[in-house]
Structure formats: structure tokens, C-alpha cells
Design an enzyme around this catalytic site. Sequence first.
Site, PDB file in Angstrom:
ATOM      1  N   LYS A 184     -16.697  13.525   5.776  1.00 20.87           N
ATOM      2  CA  LYS A 184     -17.531  12.629   6.566  1.00 20.87           C
ATOM      3  C   LYS A 184     -16.675  11.571   7.286  1.00 20.87           C
ATOM      4  O   LYS A 184     -15.473  11.511   7.087  1.00 20.87           O
ATOM      5  CB  LYS A 184     -18.603  11.996   5.665  1.00 20.87           C
ATOM      6  CG  LYS A 184     -19.504  13.044   4.975  1.00 20.87           C
ATOM      7  CD  LYS A 184     -20.439  13.730   5.936  1.00 20.87           C
ATOM      8  CE  LYS A 184     -21.092  15.024   5.479  1.00 20.87           C
ATOM      9  NZ  LYS A 184     -21.680  15.162   4.196  1.00 20.87           N
TER      10      LYS A 184
HETATM   11  C1  LIG Z   1     -22.814  15.823   3.440  1.00 24.12           C
HETATM   12  C2  LIG Z   1     -24.280  15.860   3.597  1.00 24.12           C
HETATM   13  C3  LIG Z   1     -25.164  15.624   2.523  1.00 24.12           C
HETATM   14  C4  LIG Z   1     -24.691  15.496   1.115  1.00 24.12           C
HETATM   15  O1  LIG Z   1     -23.717  14.536   0.897  1.00 24.12           O
HETATM   16  P1  LIG Z   1     -22.722  14.741  -0.350  1.00 24.12           P
HETATM   17  O2  LIG Z   1     -21.982  13.449  -0.393  1.00 24.12           O
HETATM   18  O3  LIG Z   1     -21.862  15.905  -0.041  1.00 24.12           O
HETATM   19  O4  LIG Z   1     -23.560  14.957  -1.554  1.00 24.12           O
HETATM   20  C5  LIG Z   1     -26.509  15.607   2.772  1.00 24.12           C
HETATM   21  N1  LIG Z   1     -27.004  15.798   4.007  1.00 24.12           N
HETATM   22  C6  LIG Z   1     -26.207  16.010   5.055  1.00 24.12           C
HETATM   23  C7  LIG Z   1     -26.814  16.169   6.409  1.00 24.12           C
HETATM   24  C8  LIG Z   1     -24.818  16.083   4.892  1.00 24.12           C
HETATM   25  O5  LIG Z   1     -24.043  16.312   5.946  1.00 24.12           O
END
Ligand SMILES: *Cc1c(COP(=O)(O)O)cnc(C)c1O
Length: 376
Positions: A184
Site C-alpha cells: 500500500k
Molecule cells: C489491501 C486491501 C484490504 C486488506 O488490507 P490488509 O491490510 O491486507 O488486511 C482490503 N481492501 C482492499 C481494497 C485492499 O486493497
Amino acid sequence: MTLPFLPFTRPVIDEATIAAVGEVLRSGWITTGPKAREFESRLSAYFGGRPVRALASGTGALELALEVIGIRPGDEVVTTPLSWVATGNTIVRAGARPVFVDVDPATRNIDLARAERAVTERTRAIVPVDLAGLPVDRDRLYALAGARGLRVIEDAAQSMGASWRGRRIGSFGDLVALSFHANKNMTTAEGGCLVVNDAAEAELVECLRLQGVVRSPDGEQEVERAGAKHNLTDVAAAIGLGQLDRLEEFTARRRVLARRYFERFDRALGCGLPPEDFENANWHMFQILLPLERMTIGRGEVIRRLHAAGIGSGVHYPAMHLFRLYRAMGYGPGRFPHAERIGAAILTLPLFPAMAEADVDRVCGAVHDILRAHAR
Ligand SMILES: *Cc1c(COP(=O)(O)O)cnc(C)c1O
């Protein structure tokens, strides 16, 4: 000369952050403690003073958000099929039914007109997703939620650094779940946070993120609800503090690289490009839609050929309702044609702050070569 492999994303971790992590590791306290509290208060300041609780993942943030608003078996939650499966899975795990609606083909995000038509007397909440960090229209979203009496859980996992009409995503609205997964826009390796509305919600999240244990001022413990285990460690928080310092810089750099893609990409090849939003979007990903009907090879072969050329790419995401879990709930092919078409053709190209403009040129060149060599 062979160029180094270019992944589709890579976190930028500086030496100061590595030193800060080392300090935590040497301190004798490595799980949730002073760094996690500091990170939480820095996040709260970033989100305009709203209460925030740091968590072990974005998925945990979604899970706790559903619990905070009291989602129960039999409830319906409206969401998009074009997202990471965490969006649907957390709704299923809460015992509710994910009610998917198709996406707007221009933004690739939930179509709010369709969302409105999908609302029934059992609908409790709407979970919009800002795919690739392109925000869902917050004005229309909150107008719909207000008119229908729905809670909103923004799956803003990809939205760190994005904004809506000059206001940061997370600094307004209802519940906002963000992720700090390694891929992210800012990371704690694994982690996330939930922005809430008031002290009562913050207290509930705090309790639920660590087994439901409530401590009285004199140190006595009480448990009324079976909480989960979603606390963020100080090791992770130390990474997050170093990342938050550089978030603006990261986002600015992503915008420069995204602009370069638009400058260099050959539109005559027929690929679908993302909306050119340089006001709100944080450019979490640069995603094209392959012109599959004009190609003699499929997406998998494009990915393999890019890889052979030293370039990573990814699929974010196949339409979720086509997975077996969701087919067993009655969903299937043909229900959401835009999401299905996009999910089948979408390709994420490299975009991360440490990339050079020349890397963008190299990616465009490789994509152009592959598509030209396999055009029908
Ligand atoms: C990455 C992501 C998640 C989950 O986040 P994690 O930290 O990996 O649990 C949920 N929704 C979206 C749209 C994502 O891109």
C-alpha cells in the site's frame, strides 16, 4: 546490458526508519506500546483530529468496523465485486450477506445509482472501495447513506494520501478503514487503522482489538464480549512513523509517474486507461485494461512476456463474485458485466515512488512491443 527486475511495487524504507525499528527491537518492548500510541496520535492528527485506532491489518479494520456498527446475521451490506476479497470476506465472516452491485466502467468503482437500487429493508451499510486510490464520489455516497439511513464503512485500504475535493480521505465521513500492507502507499509491513466518529467507538475498537478485555483505573480486568486480536506492534508502528513522514512526498512522486504513463502510453493500441484524476487520486496503482478482443494472446501470456522482459505486473482484481464462495451464494457470470469485463482485462503496471521516469518509459515500451507483436 540487462536492466534490474522492476517489480510492480516496492516499499520505500529509509535508513532512519530502519534505525527506529532497531531501537524498538533493542528497547525490551516490541509489541503494542509507546510507539503504537505515538503512531495512533500522529494518524489522528493526519486525519484532522478524528479518533483513530491502529490495527494489525486493513482486514482487521473492516472486521471491527462491521462489529462497531452491529452487523448481524441476516443483514445485507452493499459493496463492489471489484476489490480484494477482504472486502467481501469480512462481510461474510460477520454473518451478513454481501450484496454486490456492478461498477461504473469509467471509474471502476461501485456504481452508486445501482447501489441505491440494491438497498432493501435489510440493508444496514454500504462498503465502497477506492480502487487504485481513486476515491468514490463522497458527496453522492453520503447523500445516499443519509437518505437511506445506512452506515458507511469506507474500504479506504488503498486511499492513504488520497483526497476528495481538497479534504483528505479519512478526515471526514463515517467509519474509514485503511491498510498499511507492504504494497500500500504507506506501510507497516502488515497493519492498518480504523478512523471512527467518537470516543465511544474508539473505546469499543480498543476493547475488541485485544480480546475484549477492559481494564478499570485500578487495574482490574473485565470481559463482556469476545474480542479479536488485531493490535499493532511497536515494531510495525516504528515503520509507520517513518512512512507517515514521507507520505506527501510519496504521493507527489506517484502523481509524477502516473502523468508520465499518460504521456508515453500509445492510445492507438486500444488499452483502457484510468481516469486522469490528479486532484483526488493517490495513484496507488496504474491499471490498464487490455484490448483482449484485438489480441492473439491472453492476459496471462502478457504477464509472462513482461516478466521475461524484467517487468513485474499484477491482476487487481478478478471480479470477486465469480469465486466459488460467492457463486455458492447465488452469484455467477453475467450478473455484473462491467466488473467481469474489467476483472478479466485489468493489468497493474509498475508504479512506486522509487521508480524513475525512465522505468515508466521502459514499461510502456515493453507493453507496446508485446501488444503490437500480438495484434489481431
Ligand atoms: C489491501 C486491501 C484490504 C486488506 O488490507 P490488509 O491490510 O491486507 O488486511 C482490503 N481492501 C482492499 C481494497 C485492499 O486493497
